[in-house]
Motif scaffolding. Structure first.
Motif, PDB file in Angstrom:
ATOM      1  N   GLU A  49       0.864  -1.172   0.000  1.00  0.00           N
ATOM      2  CA  GLU A  49       0.000   0.000   0.000  1.00  0.00           C
ATOM      3  C   GLU A  49       0.904   1.227   0.000  1.00  0.00           C
ATOM      4  O   GLU A  49       1.908   1.275   0.694  1.00  0.00           O
ATOM      5  CB  GLU A  49      -0.871  -0.016   1.264  1.00  0.00           C
ATOM      6  CG  GLU A  49      -1.830   1.139   1.349  1.00  0.00           C
ATOM      7  CD  GLU A  49      -2.675   1.043   2.601  1.00  0.00           C
ATOM      8  OE1 GLU A  49      -3.861   0.723   2.474  1.00  0.00           O
ATOM      9  OE2 GLU A  49      -2.133   1.265   3.699  1.00  0.00           O
ATOM     10  N   ARG A  50       0.542   2.201  -0.786  1.00  0.00           N
ATOM     11  CA  ARG A  50       1.347   3.417  -0.913  1.00  0.00           C
ATOM     12  C   ARG A  50       0.625   4.577  -0.236  1.00  0.00           C
ATOM     13  O   ARG A  50      -0.602   4.663  -0.289  1.00  0.00           O
ATOM     14  CB  ARG A  50       1.562   3.717  -2.398  1.00  0.00           C
ATOM     15  CG  ARG A  50       2.512   4.842  -2.661  1.00  0.00           C
ATOM     16  CD  ARG A  50       2.685   5.002  -4.177  1.00  0.00           C
ATOM     17  NE  ARG A  50       3.594   6.051  -4.469  1.00  0.00           N
ATOM     18  CZ  ARG A  50       4.892   5.902  -4.658  1.00  0.00           C
ATOM     19  NH1 ARG A  50       5.421   4.707  -4.583  1.00  0.00           N
ATOM     20  NH2 ARG A  50       5.665   6.919  -4.932  1.00  0.00           N
ATOM     21  N   ARG A  51       1.415   5.450   0.362  1.00  0.00           N
ATOM     22  CA  ARG A  51       0.846   6.666   0.948  1.00  0.00           C
ATOM     23  C   ARG A  51       0.031   7.380  -0.120  1.00  0.00           C
ATOM     24  O   ARG A  51       0.415   7.445  -1.281  1.00  0.00           O
ATOM     25  CB  ARG A  51       1.986   7.570   1.428  1.00  0.00           C
ATOM     26  CG  ARG A  51       1.537   8.914   1.978  1.00  0.00           C
ATOM     27  CD  ARG A  51       2.726   9.823   2.300  1.00  0.00           C
ATOM     28  NE  ARG A  51       3.617  10.035   1.190  1.00  0.00           N
ATOM     29  CZ  ARG A  51       3.407  10.914   0.207  1.00  0.00           C
ATOM     30  NH1 ARG A  51       2.321  11.657   0.190  1.00  0.00           N
ATOM     31  NH2 ARG A  51       4.279  11.051  -0.758  1.00  0.00           N
ATOM     32  N   LEU A  52      -1.152   7.877   0.258  1.00  0.00           N
ATOM     33  CA  LEU A  52      -2.036   8.527  -0.708  1.00  0.00           C
ATOM     34  C   LEU A  52      -1.325   9.713  -1.346  1.00  0.00           C
ATOM     35  O   LEU A  52      -0.807  10.598  -0.661  1.00  0.00           O
ATOM     36  CB  LEU A  52      -3.336   8.983  -0.022  1.00  0.00           C
ATOM     37  CG  LEU A  52      -4.403   9.522  -0.953  1.00  0.00           C
ATOM     38  CD1 LEU A  52      -4.819   8.474  -1.984  1.00  0.00           C
ATOM     39  CD2 LEU A  52      -5.614   9.974  -0.162  1.00  0.00           C
ATOM     40  N   ASP A  53      -1.274   9.679  -2.657  1.00  0.00           N
ATOM     41  CA  ASP A  53      -0.611  10.718  -3.426  1.00  0.00           C
ATOM     42  C   ASP A  53      -1.451  10.958  -4.676  1.00  0.00           C
ATOM     43  O   ASP A  53      -2.270  10.118  -5.050  1.00  0.00           O
ATOM     44  CB  ASP A  53       0.802  10.256  -3.802  1.00  0.00           C
ATOM     45  CG  ASP A  53       1.715  11.405  -4.161  1.00  0.00           C
ATOM     46  OD1 ASP A  53       1.270  12.574  -4.131  1.00  0.00           O
ATOM     47  OD2 ASP A  53       2.883  11.145  -4.498  1.00  0.00           O
ATOM     48  N   TYR A  54      -1.264  12.083  -5.316  1.00  0.00           N
ATOM     49  CA  TYR A  54      -2.050  12.436  -6.484  1.00  0.00           C
ATOM     50  C   TYR A  54      -1.134  12.776  -7.652  1.00  0.00           C
ATOM     51  O   TYR A  54      -0.126  13.450  -7.497  1.00  0.00           O
ATOM     52  CB  TYR A  54      -2.973  13.624  -6.166  1.00  0.00           C
ATOM     53  CG  TYR A  54      -3.942  13.299  -5.060  1.00  0.00           C
ATOM     54  CD1 TYR A  54      -5.110  12.613  -5.328  1.00  0.00           C
ATOM     55  CD2 TYR A  54      -3.669  13.657  -3.742  1.00  0.00           C
ATOM     56  CE1 TYR A  54      -6.000  12.283  -4.312  1.00  0.00           C
ATOM     57  CE2 TYR A  54      -4.555  13.352  -2.726  1.00  0.00           C
ATOM     58  CZ  TYR A  54      -5.721  12.660  -3.022  1.00  0.00           C
ATOM     59  OH  TYR A  54      -6.589  12.341  -2.023  1.00  0.00           O
ATOM     60  N   TYR A  55      -1.525  12.298  -8.821  1.00  0.00           N
ATOM     61  CA  TYR A  55      -0.758  12.500 -10.054  1.00  0.00           C
ATOM     62  C   TYR A  55      -1.077  13.853 -10.657  1.00  0.00           C
ATOM     63  O   TYR A  55      -2.230  14.274 -10.701  1.00  0.00           O
ATOM     64  CB  TYR A  55      -1.120  11.376 -11.038  1.00  0.00           C
ATOM     65  CG  TYR A  55      -0.485  11.471 -12.400  1.00  0.00           C
ATOM     66  CD1 TYR A  55       0.885  11.626 -12.547  1.00  0.00           C
ATOM     67  CD2 TYR A  55      -1.268  11.374 -13.546  1.00  0.00           C
ATOM     68  CE1 TYR A  55       1.458  11.681 -13.796  1.00  0.00           C
ATOM     69  CE2 TYR A  55      -0.701  11.422 -14.805  1.00  0.00           C
ATOM     70  CZ  TYR A  55       0.668  11.585 -14.924  1.00  0.00           C
ATOM     71  OH  TYR A  55       1.232  11.637 -16.165  1.00  0.00           O
TER      72      TYR A  55
END
Length: 166
Positions: A49-55
């Motif tokens: 699971e990856r820390r919530l990030d936005y493209y």
């Protein structure tokens, strides 16, 4: 070993020898992979699971999809083997950021080829996901995207009778 010989590249030979020596001398017996690496967190059972990030989409160069016939033939061989063992197969093109997906010329031809091989779904055509809200880079869903994709994937699996509908 066969593949290393077939490839015939010095880096492949080095990796092969290193792997064999590491195994023989148990060089990694005390190594424990950390559960947290940067933005990635290992979840028991084989998930990351990856820390919530936005493209933040950028202009990507146009590319033409070119199928490697040798790889397609290998896939056909694998599918044949699975079919002989009566193992159901569902080919899935998982979502990539729409700005990334749109840059590829020949998506419809790829879909057509995969559809000829068996049950196939392209989730880039099934889901409408926003680049900035549901991806952390051009190729990977963020947690919000994963949750939407998983929900829709389960629905499609039920439609295909791969899961029992409740």
């Amino acid at each position: 070993f066969e593949m290393a010989l077939e490839l015939g590249h010095p880096k492949v030979y080095n990796t092969l020898v290193f792997g064999m020596l590491s195994s023989f001398f148990s060089l990694h017996k005390n190594y424990t992979e950390p559960l947290q690496k940067g933005d990635d967190n290992y979840i028991q059972g084989g998930y990351v699971e990856r820390r919530l990030d936005y493209y933040h989409p950028v202009q990507l160069p146009v590319k033409t999809i070119e199928l490697n016939q040798e790889l397609v033939n290998s896939l056909i061989d694998c599918l044949q083997l699975l079919s002989e063992k009566q193992i159901p197969v569902w080919l899935v093109y998982t979502p990539i950021a729409p700005s990334n997906f749109r840059r590829y010329i020949g998506n419809h031809l790829f879909d057509k080829q995969m559809g000829r091989l068996g049950m196939y779904d392209n989730f880039n055509n099934i889901l409408s996901l926003n680049d900035s809200l549901y991806f952390y880079d051009a190729d990977h869903l963020n947690q919000n995207g994963v949750e939407l994709f998983n929900k829709r994937m389960i629905e499609v699996m039920k439609e295909h009778k791969l899961l029992e509908a409740n």
